[in-house]
Design an enzyme around this catalytic site. Structure first.
Site, mmCIF file in Angstrom:
data_model
loop_
_atom_site.group_PDB
_atom_site.id
_atom_site.type_symbol
_atom_site.label_atom_id
_atom_site.label_comp_id
_atom_site.label_asym_id
_atom_site.label_seq_id
_atom_site.Cartn_x
_atom_site.Cartn_y
_atom_site.Cartn_z
ATOM 1 N N GLU A 45 -3.608 -17.693 2.248
ATOM 2 C CA GLU A 45 -3.801 -16.637 3.243
ATOM 3 C C GLU A 45 -5.171 -15.982 3.131
ATOM 4 O OE1 GLU A 45 -2.183 -16.447 0.613
ATOM 5 O OE2 GLU A 45 -2.641 -14.562 -0.357
ATOM 6 N N SER A 56 0.825 -1.224 0.000
ATOM 7 C CA SER A 56 0.000 0.000 0.000
ATOM 8 C C SER A 56 0.850 1.261 0.000
ATOM 9 C CB SER A 56 -0.895 0.039 1.238
ATOM 10 O OG SER A 56 -1.797 -1.027 1.239
#
Lengths: 387, 350, 387, 350
Positions: free
Chosen positions: A248, A133
């Site tokens: 995940e 990010s």
């Protein structure tokens, strides 16, 4: 500790129930009791003993092949591993190396990269964090601008990452960086490994709403990285990172957070003497039913993995359902506490009653890993085929 | 309908409030998690403006304004997340008299009331035990007690005024989520002055003022959020263009509109008819509404901010943390719903 | 009946409280008791006696000027009139003539049109219905396609209207029709008055979810209408219709529906012996608080009218709030009834217990008069100034 | 995990169900508000396929399938809004025996159980009074009783089988919102055959089957709605492009996903361990969830259709009306939440 008792040549050969029993036994015998059901994400200093136990036992990387030092579990067995870790309230270690980087290297890394990095993840020598990010690339991750420009044998990296989990504990960061500004946003992104002690890197912790420093910003100012630290092909980073969403993703939808909040709600009910109060019992039962419903839908998706099916976008329903429930439990819990809900420290000093912190933590659940709103956008298109 | 003269006194008090509260939250952020958690100099200014005397009749040294202007003031305080203990101080003003009141009103000797032994109630504790001019009692959730010069141990029919540093006073201070603090206080044979008064009407007013504080807080949070929606760009659009975020913001605005109407109507009714059961019920309604709305609005404001909203660095979180504290003060939604039901049984009204 | 007792030269001269008392007295003395709190919108056959009482008393048109036969109430007095009618549970008559057409004619009609139509509305000779929506022009009303083409001295109308309330009871319909297809959608729309007995008109009732025929489709097949039946200027119909949203908008946000649903909930609680049940009392109190909150916000907006201010787009908050509450009360009521909630006829034959019908009715509340979704779109732009 | 053989029998029964239920709702619409409200010829087909015998062991003339395949069948029935009384008939099958069972299973003599005296419960009524082979009792909410050949007056430990036209049977029929009907029935010295059986396990299975019926109903409603969203144009766009409508549809899909998981998990547990308290609790959980979800999904489907959704002419309303009836049958959300709480006290589990 008798680690060898838990080292098998082929875990997959065990019947599921036997493997499940093995995981339970492993946790009961090896997990540090004081780290169960942690209120916050553990920092390396606290997590290290548990990490090293997992490492020594060969239980650190359930999803890696055996020849890379993993447990080599098939999807069904991976699920059991995760389920039992969740049920036990096992602490999450700084696990980005195992969970995200490892599979990526195994799939796309050079032999040299595999040989160098994988053992160091397993040994705890390299603790990794993730640099995806950026301030202007959150929900719209493809908008990322941190760039790497080739200068001789080195990439020169400039830019900024944000929401980097446990960056302060890490030795290395794996980043998505822009290596080509022409073409579509998703193209021109590469996957780069950067040692955090390289000159030009600054890490600034971000205090979150829980007043904890789980996240950081990482600044890159003319950071020079060897050319060979690219994983896979240049400009293929986006595709590689997307392809790896698997193991995940189901983690994000597990019942752990809601289960932990409901346990706190029960303790609070006990603390306030409400276990026979019909209004409390009704609300509690409603939440427990929802939690069990979530466990049911979680198992249903897990069964797909067990049958060897690939998880589609509908796995996001798990996260939507769990995070919404998690928030509602904590909202009710907070209101139940009345004035006590405004206190900063856990009631009676007990983490078991720390509902306000859990309430704040729940705020993040619908933001990180894809906001609820963005996930619904994706589901509308991918699952309902809406335009 | 709110009378014209009341409207104009509300406007005046809003203006005067804005003079104190300032334009941003820098001061608020600095005072957090410190002691006493508010600024004594600002408190003096507040006293100079007569705020703690607002509800007192002029013959008791007060300003003689109604509950509606008080609500307008509390709203402005909430918008600015004012940490100074305005509402507790006004509550104390209603119960004090004589020199103690005078010193309290001019800011020289701040009195904080300690009125409850239990969480989740608007009912005052029973009378403190007073013998030979000495009081023995326990009180909890006393706000900003560490900044008080004196404490008023409030009971159902009589209260005891003690100096904060008097013998026999044991204070255990806990920090609160908003950066303030509350205290559990034990008074053990503490010398005191006795005051006879029924605190219930003043407690109801404190509940209404807290509702108004929450209203202002919601306004502040939503204003900040709408500004962010107009500025933040993702996917090549300002995010305020996304319909789902627009509707979340509209829902928040609606919560605010309804809270405001509920609060103003309750205050108007109270000013008209005094503490009748209907007016008491209206206050419970307003507090229940404002508490629930404030939690919802501030939660949604975090969500609308996305990642940055989950940082302590961004101011939007200050509103949520303040709501966590004030939503429960003087009773939260479930307590006030129960109180409303007692005051207005099911069969009473169409 | 002593109607003259209620005829005043200037109602506005009365103090508000006196006027309020007068309205209450009027209703108590004149409203047919069996029509109070009707479960459904009344058809003309049922409503006629009450309409004629209002007409004879001069109380039919509170919002029209006195010189056109109205009561000439100022906004504040109009509000009191509406509030007391709502509080009393007065039946709504087929009132499109009074509510919508009258003000439009008064503002934009020719002297001839005023002289012809207004008295006939007041006398009950003309019952009007409204022709706005079309199958492809619902939320997007400007998309309407029913067209009127001038042919000599007549408009020739072709097309279809839908959701026309009580069309079967009406003598006339006022329509928005397209008179120009060039330019923007909102332009080229005119306001046309059409007698329903004109050849080429077919009315087809639509049975709604309440299994009631409140709505109809109206089909126009080469319907010829005199040129002079246009109100105002040609192609100005959209602007005129929009400008007129005033008095009736506050109606859409009144507490009537929720109050009626809550009254049913109370009766149901009584019927099932739940008035001392803590869970019921808690839910009921919650709803009552919300209803009173709604009354508070309604009064607040009404106060603006009283002060002579114009209602802005924020008046839509009233409808949003009321309809959401209305739905939640009926949803809870339905669940409370358990198996009884599945019955078609009212429980014990009593309209006071007819929660399932009210539940179905509440479904429409968030659709008609602008869906909740479209209203929020408008509010986001108009009130929050979002892009 | 559902075993492979069960998965394949679920697939088979789904296929066979689709053969009966047809592709649209024309038949359903025609049968509404008539008597008996279902098609006896279709019922014969259903019996020929062995559905009422599905749960019976083979030695009682049944098919011997588990609750999971039954749930799959009920789901398909719900998707098609099947009006034939499948779930009541399966309940009767569990309690009948001998020739009566045989005639019931082959469709010659349809038996409808009358098991409750009260609304909002899954507990059977007390035993009917039986003297000299004659039964006296009252039952309410008996579904589709007007189409029954015989009625089974169910009690907690014994039941009485009576012919529908037997003396002393008084039937008051009420139409239901979905176009079916229920009856309040008084049995007064009605000749009967007595059957000893505990109906509770079969009632729990009926609750789970009704949850599955609601699941199918939700699927049908959402499929129709998503198709409409892709086709309806307003403001120059197919309305399925509007984010707020997309999210409503996604929320509905999530309700369906969770309901399915809850139902299948409960059935699987029941098939594995029988009517243990945990399996009973799981059924209550599934029924509470499906009832609440079905109401929400069908309400939202109406909203997503806009004006046309509020007409009786459009089929989307048929789903809502059916949900109004089935959500409450064999217990609704609040009853099952209470039952769950009794079966799993707060402190029992983490």
């Amino acid at each position: 500790m008798a680690h060898d008792a838990f080292k098998l040549d082929d875990y997959n050969a065990l019947p599921d129930e036997d493997f499940r029993a093995l995981v339970r036994r492993f946790l009961a015998q090896n997990h540090p009791p004081h780290l169960r059901h942690p209120a916050k994400r553990l920092h390396w200093d606290d997590a290290e003993p548990w990490y090293m136990i997992l490492s020594a036992a060969g239980w650190l990387a359930p999803n890696w092949p055996r020849d890379h030092g993993g447990m080599g579990l098939n999807p069904g067995k991976q699920l059991i591993y995760v389920e039992e870790f969740e049920k036990f309230g096992a602490a999450r270690t700084p696990d980005h190396g195992m969970m995200l980087l490892g599979p990526l290297l195994i799939n796309y890394g050079s032999e040299e990269q595999k040989a160098h990095f994988l053992p160091r993840i397993l040994s705890g020598e390299h603790i990794w964090c993730q640099g995806y990010s950026e301030p202007n690339a959150g929900s719209d991750l493809a908008n990322l601008r941190t760039e790497a420009v080739l200068d001789g044998d080195e990439w020169v990296v400039n830019g900024q990452k944000i929401w980097t989990t446990l960056a302060g504990d890490a030795d290395w960061i794996f980043c998505l960086v822009r290596t080509d500004k022409t073409g579509k946003k998703q193209e021109g992104i590469s996957f780069l490994l950067i040692p955090l002690d390289t000159p030009g890197i600054t890490i600034r912790p971000i205090i979150n709403l829980e007043l904890d420093d789980e996240f950081s910003e990482v600044f890159f100012d003319n950071v020079r990285v060897p050319k060979g630290n690219i994983v896979g092909e240049v400009n293929q980073g986006w595709t590689m990172a997307k392809n790896l969403l698997g193991f995940e993703r189901i983690f994000l939808g597990g019942p752990r957070q809601s289960a932990s909040a409901l346990a706190k709600l029960r303790r609070l009910g006990q603390h306030y003497g409400l276990l026979d109060d019909p209004a409390f019992v009704d609300r509690y039962a409603g939440f427990q039913m929802e939690l069990e419903d979530h466990q049911a839908i979680f198992s249903r998706v897990a069964d797909k993995l067990r049958r060897g099916e690939r998880l589609g976008p509908e796995v996001s329903f798990l996260k939507l359902n769990q995070t919404a429930l998690y928030q509602r439990i904590t909202e009710y819990g907070l209101e139940l506490m009345a004035e006590d809900g405004g206190l900063l420290a856990p009631l009676m000093g007990s983490n078991d009653l720390a509902m306000p912190t859990q309430f704040l933590n729940a705020r993040a659940a619908t933001i990180y890993g894809g906001t609820t709103q963005v996930q619904k956008n994706i589901l509308a298109k991918a699952v309902l085929d809406l335009p | 309908m709110i009378p014209e003269d009341v409207l104009s006194s509300m406007e005046m008090i809003r203006d005067s409030a804005r003079g104190i509260t300032g334009q941003d939250l820098t001061r608020i952020r600095k005072l957090r998690y410190g002691s006493p958690g508010f600024d004594r100099a600002v408190w003096s200014e507040i006293c100079a403006l007569g705020w703690p005397a607002l509800r007192l009749p002029e013959d008791r040294g007060g300003v003689g304004l109604g509950l509606l202007p008080y609500a307008a003031l509390a709203e402005e305080a909430g918008r600015a997340l004012l940490p100074e203990p305005l509402i507790p101080a006004v509550l104390a003003s209603a119960l004090l008299d004589g020199a103690a009141l005078e010193a309290h009103l001019d800011g020289a000797r701040l009195v904080i009331p300690a009125w409850t032994e239990a969480r989740g109630t608007l009912e005052p504790a029973g009378d403190p035990a007073i013998r030979d001019g000495k009081v023995t009692a326990s009180r909890i959730h006393v706000p900003m007690a560490a900044g008080a010069d004196a404490l008023l141990v409030v009971g159902a029919t009589q209260s005891a005024l003690v100096a904060a540093d008097a013998p026999g006073v044991t204070v255990i201070t806990d920090e609160t989520q908003d950066g303030g603090h509350v205290a559990a206080i034990r008074f053990e044979d503490t010398p005191c002055a006795v005051i006879a008064a029924d605190p219930r009407p003043a407690l109801a007013e404190a509940a209404l003022a807290t509702a108004a504080y929450l209203l202002g807080l919601m306004e502040g949070a939503l204003d900040m959020t709408v500004a962010y929606l107009k500025q933040r760009v993702q996917f090549g659009k300002t995010i305020g263009q996304f319909q789902i975020l627009q509707h979340m913001a509209v829902d928040a605005r609606l919560e605010i509109e309804v809270s405001r109407a509920s609060i103003e109507q309750a205050a108007l009714q109270w000013d008209r008819e005094g503490p009748t059961p209907a007016a008491q019920a209206a206050i419970s309604r307003a507090k229940a509404r404002a508490s629930a709305s404030a939690m919802k609005v501030t939660r949604d404001c975090i969500q609308l901010h996305g990642g940055i909203g989950f940082t302590d660095e961004h101011d939007i979180g200050l509103y949520l943390r303040k709501a966590m504290v004030e939503a429960a003060r003087f009773g939260g939604p479930s307590q006030h719903r129960a109180r409303f039901a007692r005051l207005k049984p099911v069969m009473q009204e169409a």
